[in-house]
Design a protein around this motif. Structure first.
Motif, PDB file in Angstrom:
ATOM      1  N   VAL A 212       0.846  -1.195   0.000  1.00 40.94           N
ATOM      2  CA  VAL A 212       0.000   0.000   0.000  1.00 40.94           C
ATOM      3  C   VAL A 212       0.883   1.248   0.000  1.00 40.94           C
ATOM      4  O   VAL A 212       0.464   2.323  -0.457  1.00 40.94           O
ATOM      5  N   GLY A 213       2.110   1.085   0.458  1.00 39.10           N
ATOM      6  CA  GLY A 213       3.059   2.204   0.431  1.00 39.10           C
ATOM      7  C   GLY A 213       3.494   2.609  -0.963  1.00 39.10           C
ATOM      8  O   GLY A 213       4.151   3.642  -1.130  1.00 39.10           O
ATOM      9  N   ASN A 214       3.126   1.796  -1.977  1.00 40.44           N
ATOM     10  CA  ASN A 214       3.462   2.139  -3.366  1.00 40.44           C
ATOM     11  C   ASN A 214       2.448   3.093  -3.990  1.00 40.44           C
ATOM     12  O   ASN A 214       2.669   3.597  -5.097  1.00 40.44           O
ATOM     13  N   LEU A 215       1.341   3.328  -3.295  1.00 37.51           N
ATOM     14  CA  LEU A 215       0.309   4.230  -3.826  1.00 37.51           C
ATOM     15  C   LEU A 215       0.705   5.669  -3.505  1.00 37.51           C
ATOM     16  O   LEU A 215       0.107   6.335  -2.664  1.00 37.51           O
ATOM     17  N   LYS A 216       1.719   6.144  -4.201  1.00 38.24           N
ATOM     18  CA  LYS A 216       2.375   7.408  -3.856  1.00 38.24           C
ATOM     19  C   LYS A 216       1.481   8.634  -4.014  1.00 38.24           C
ATOM     20  O   LYS A 216       1.771   9.692  -3.456  1.00 38.24           O
ATOM     21  N   MET A 217       0.392   8.503  -4.773  1.00 37.99           N
ATOM     22  CA  MET A 217      -0.511   9.640  -4.987  1.00 37.99           C
ATOM     23  C   MET A 217      -1.622   9.699  -3.934  1.00 37.99           C
ATOM     24  O   MET A 217      -2.415  10.638  -3.918  1.00 37.99           O
ATOM     25  N   LEU A 218      -1.659   8.699  -3.049  1.00 33.83           N
ATOM     26  CA  LEU A 218      -2.775   8.559  -2.123  1.00 33.83           C
ATOM     27  C   LEU A 218      -2.859   9.739  -1.153  1.00 33.83           C
ATOM     28  O   LEU A 218      -1.886  10.116  -0.516  1.00 33.83           O
ATOM     29  N   GLU A 219      -4.080  10.291  -1.053  1.00 36.49           N
ATOM     30  CA  GLU A 219      -4.369  11.370  -0.105  1.00 36.49           C
ATOM     31  C   GLU A 219      -5.277  10.904   1.025  1.00 36.49           C
ATOM     32  O   GLU A 219      -5.227  11.460   2.120  1.00 36.49           O
ATOM     33  N   GLU A 220      -6.095   9.880   0.743  1.00 32.86           N
ATOM     34  CA  GLU A 220      -6.999   9.354   1.766  1.00 32.86           C
ATOM     35  C   GLU A 220      -6.942   7.827   1.753  1.00 32.86           C
ATOM     36  O   GLU A 220      -7.100   7.202   0.708  1.00 32.86           O
ATOM     37  N   LEU A 221      -6.723   7.236   2.943  1.00 34.37           N
ATOM     38  CA  LEU A 221      -6.710   5.784   3.095  1.00 34.37           C
ATOM     39  C   LEU A 221      -7.656   5.414   4.229  1.00 34.37           C
ATOM     40  O   LEU A 221      -7.403   5.731   5.396  1.00 34.37           O
ATOM     41  N   HIS A 222      -8.766   4.764   3.879  1.00 36.02           N
ATOM     42  CA  HIS A 222      -9.791   4.381   4.849  1.00 36.02           C
ATOM     43  C   HIS A 222      -9.880   2.858   4.901  1.00 36.02           C
ATOM     44  O   HIS A 222     -10.411   2.229   3.982  1.00 36.02           O
ATOM     45  N   LEU A 223      -9.374   2.281   5.986  1.00 36.91           N
ATOM     46  CA  LEU A 223      -9.448   0.834   6.189  1.00 36.91           C
ATOM     47  C   LEU A 223     -10.129   0.510   7.520  1.00 36.91           C
ATOM     48  O   LEU A 223     -10.031  -0.615   8.014  1.00 36.91           O
ATOM     49  N   GLY A 224     -10.812   1.477   8.094  1.00 32.71           N
ATOM     50  CA  GLY A 224     -11.426   1.309   9.405  1.00 32.71           C
ATOM     51  C   GLY A 224     -12.588   0.340   9.409  1.00 32.71           C
ATOM     52  O   GLY A 224     -13.161  -0.003   8.368  1.00 32.71           O
ATOM     53  N   ASP A 225     -12.939  -0.154  10.610  1.00 32.66           N
ATOM     54  CA  ASP A 225     -14.082  -1.035  10.816  1.00 32.66           C
ATOM     55  C   ASP A 225     -13.991  -2.306   9.989  1.00 32.66           C
ATOM     56  O   ASP A 225     -14.883  -2.654   9.224  1.00 32.66           O
ATOM     57  N   ASN A 226     -12.853  -2.983  10.110  1.00 34.06           N
ATOM     58  CA  ASN A 226     -12.654  -4.298   9.530  1.00 34.06           C
ATOM     59  C   ASN A 226     -12.116  -5.220  10.617  1.00 34.06           C
ATOM     60  O   ASN A 226     -12.305  -4.953  11.806  1.00 34.06           O
ATOM     61  N   ASN A 227     -11.471  -6.293  10.220  1.00 31.03           N
ATOM     62  CA  ASN A 227     -10.889  -7.243  11.173  1.00 31.03           C
ATOM     63  C   ASN A 227      -9.381  -7.361  10.944  1.00 31.03           C
ATOM     64  O   ASN A 227      -8.815  -8.450  11.071  1.00 31.03           O
ATOM     65  N   LEU A 228      -8.753  -6.259  10.627  1.00 32.09           N
ATOM     66  CA  LEU A 228      -7.329  -6.274  10.325  1.00 32.09           C
ATOM     67  C   LEU A 228      -6.510  -6.421  11.609  1.00 32.09           C
ATOM     68  O   LEU A 228      -6.911  -5.944  12.664  1.00 32.09           O
ATOM     69  N   LYS A 229      -5.368  -7.061  11.476  1.00 38.40           N
ATOM     70  CA  LYS A 229      -4.526  -7.310  12.648  1.00 38.40           C
ATOM     71  C   LYS A 229      -3.075  -6.989  12.320  1.00 38.40           C
ATOM     72  O   LYS A 229      -2.733  -6.638  11.187  1.00 38.40           O
ATOM     73  N   GLY A 230      -2.219  -7.120  13.341  1.00 43.00           N
ATOM     74  CA  GLY A 230      -0.798  -6.888  13.153  1.00 43.00           C
ATOM     75  C   GLY A 230      -0.422  -5.426  13.283  1.00 43.00           C
ATOM     76  O   GLY A 230      -1.250  -4.570  13.604  1.00 43.00           O
ATOM     77  N   PRO A 231       0.822  -5.114  13.007  1.00 42.26           N
ATOM     78  CA  PRO A 231       1.297  -3.733  13.159  1.00 42.26           C
ATOM     79  C   PRO A 231       0.895  -2.849  11.985  1.00 42.26           C
ATOM     80  O   PRO A 231       0.496  -3.337  10.924  1.00 42.26           O
ATOM     81  N   ILE A 232       0.993  -1.565  12.196  1.00 43.13           N
ATOM     82  CA  ILE A 232       0.823  -0.600  11.102  1.00 43.13           C
ATOM     83  C   ILE A 232       2.107  -0.643  10.274  1.00 43.13           C
ATOM     84  O   ILE A 232       3.195  -0.395  10.799  1.00 43.13           O
TER      85      ILE A 232
END
Length: 581
Positions: A212-232
């Motif tokens: 996801v770090g390759n999306l160099k143009m990204l201004e908004e990243l919304h991944l909230g309210d899921n079941n994701l785990k692990g570190p940022i």
């Protein structure tokens, strides 16, 4: 002259052929829209019935825009029209369609594969419908697509692995509020032009992919309210244009990567409701020059709230509640002139002031836009200063419950005329409730429970006609419930349990038809129960236990269909409870 005569029939033939082709094309467009019209089963505003006439040009239909020169359908905007139905495959025959907006309707069913022929499409908004099925892989062939929103539908399953293989122009992808699951695939990084990615409110699991770090143009990243785990992942630090990072309400763990505090473009950081831990750096705002909202609540953060938080001068919202923060609340927060929301509830925070008066509230008078102050469930252990009445007139919520407060409740609270929520419960106040509180006409929630109140209930309560929730439990209130309680026409929740109320219940209490929960248990109330209580059709909970009520149980109670909890225990009542209740 001879040359001109020779070419004229050829030119005429070409023009006639072009006209025939153009006519055929617009007929194809009309045929596609007629098929679409026939699949609309609900038209509450009679738009189709009155305007989409087969005898007129489709270019004159509401919601249809045609190209002026070729008379081809280029845009279809039927958003917010209340339509219900399915999407036919013929819609894909609108070969010149550039923009399709069907959002905020009631379309259902699957997306037909015929839509894969919309190769000119750059804008597709199908949000807020009842569409279902898996996200079709053919979306990946719409190579001119710049905006795609399938938000708030019933799509399920995994993301197609190839969805970004051929979408170089995609700028916004919104698949939020669906039922999608599986892992967030690394293939999303092929949508290299993305500025906004929203996968929130789904059931995605696993780790956040590092790519996801390759999306160099990204201004908004919304991944909230899921079941994701692990570190940022540290790779998010490569997103140098990121303005919104929403990872809230997952199961992420570890600490906040230090690079987050250097993201100068960041406006909102939402890590609320995870399993993150660690401390905030003392210079946390050194690089966050544009931060407006920080949501770190309901995690396991500890340590102090840095005084340097005031260097994030654009902050409008601070949400740090439900952690293990300790030490003093920095008075420097009062330097945040734009601050609107301050939530520090349920930590182990204390006052920075050395005197009994809580200097925090004096410092907060500098926050001229403040609306929300929640600092309850902390060991503040002090006295509210009179200066609390100098807080911004815009304050709507003040919660200092269970904070070890003592002394008098300042009558200057009455200056906060826009208060909607006032939580003063579970403290060690002395004296009486200041009459100025009864003048807070916009108050909807008032908690005065467990504050050692004595004497009769003030009739001043009856002036709070906007009040919806009144908590007075665990005091030493005596006397009767004032008959003027029927003035509280907005009341929904009433709790006066564990007091010393006597006398009978006033008949006017049963005039409050909006009551949903009533708890009058553990008092000294007596007399019969009035049949009129059966008129409270919205009542879901009624607790009259541990009193001195007598007589027959009114049969009208059993007609309260919404009632799911009833306690009449430990009284002197007679009668039986129906088996079907």
């Amino acid at each position: 002259m001879e040359r001109a005569c020779y070419y004229f029939p050829v030119g005429l033939l070409l023009a006639t052929s072009l006209l025939a082709v153009g006519t055929a094309d617009i007929i194809n467009d009309k045929s596609a829209l007629v098929a679409f019209k026939n699949h609309i089963v609900s038209d509450p505003h009679l738009i189709v019935a009155k305007n989409w006439s087969i005898s007129s040009s489709v270019c004159d239909w509401i919601g249809v825009t045609c190209d002026s020169s070729r008379q081809r359908v280029m845009a279809l905007n039927i958003s917010n029209m209340g339509f219900a139905g399915t999407i036919p495959p013929q819609l894909g025959n609108l070969s010149f369609l550039v923009s399709l907006d069907m959002s905020n309707n009631n379309f259902h069913g699957h997306l037909p594969e015929g839509m894969s022929h919309l190769r000119q499409l750059s804008f597709m908004a199908l949000s807020n419908n009842n569409l279902t099925g898996e996200i079709p892989s053919w979306l990946g062939v719409l190579d001119r697509l710049q905006y795609l929103s399938l938000r708030k539908n019933n799509f399920f399953g995994d993301l197609p692995a190839n969805i970004c293989d051929n979408l170089p122009n995609l700028k916004e992808l919104d698949l939020s509020v669906n039922e999608m699951s599986g892992q967030i695939l690394s293939g999303l990084s092929n949508c290299s032009g993305l500025k906004s990615l929203d996968l929130s409110f789904n059931q995605f699991n696993g780790y956040i992919p590092k790519v996801v770090g390759n999306l160099k143009m990204l201004e908004e990243l919304h991944l909230g309210d899921n079941n994701l785990k692990g570190p940022i992942p540290n790779e998010i630090g490569n997103l140098l244009k990121l303005e919104i990072l929403d990872l809230g309400w997952n199961s992420l763990s570890g600490s906040i990567p230090v690079w987050i505090f250097n993201m100068s473009t960041l406006r909102m950081l939402d890590l609320f409701g995870n399993h993150l831990s660690g401390v905030l750096p003392s210079n946390m705002c050194h690089g966050l020059h544009n931060l407006e909202d920080i949501h770190l609540g309901r995690n396991n953060f500890s340590g102090a709230i840095p005084a340097s938080i005031s260097n994030c001068s654009k902050l409008t919202g601070i949400f740090l509640g439900g952690n293990k923060f300790s030490g003093p609340i920095p008075n420097s927060i009062g330097n945040l002139r734009r601050l609107e929301f301050l939530s520090l509830i349920a930590n182990n925070l204390t006052s920075e002031s050395s005197s009994p008066e809580l200097g925090l509230f004096t410092s907060l008078t500098g926050c001229i836009s403040l609306r929300y102050i929640s600092v309850g469930d902390n060991p503040l252990n002090g006295v509210l200063p009179r200066s609390i009445g100098n807080l911004s007139i815009s304050v709507e919520l003040l919660d200092v419950g269970n904070s070890g407060l003592r002394g008098n409740i300042p009558d200057s609270i009455g200056n906060l005329s826009n208060l909607i929520f006032l939580g003063l419960g579970d403290n060690s106040w002395t004296g009486s409730v200041p009459t100025a509180i009864w003048g807070l006409q916009k108050l909807r929630y008032l908690d005065l429970s467990n504050i050692s109140l004595t004497g009769p209930l003030s009739r001043g309560l009856c002036g709070l006609q906007s009040l919806e929730d009144l908590g007075l439990s665990q005091n030493q209130i005596s006397g009767s419930i004032p008959g003027c309680f029927n003035n509280l026409t907005s009341l929904r929740y009433l709790d006066i349990a564990f007091n010393r109320l006597t006398s009978t219940l006033p008949m006017s209490l049963w005039d409050l038809k909006g009551l949903q929960e009533v708890n009058l248990s553990s008092n000294l109330l007596r007399g019969p129960l009035a049949p009129e209580m059966g008129e409270l059709k919205n009542l879901t909970r009624l607790d009259l236990s541990n009193n001195q009520f007598s007589g027959k149980i009114p049969s009208t109670i059993w007609s309260l269909e919404s009632l799911d909890r009833l306690s009449l225990a430990n009284n002197s009542l007679q009668g039986s409870i129906p088996n079907n209740f």
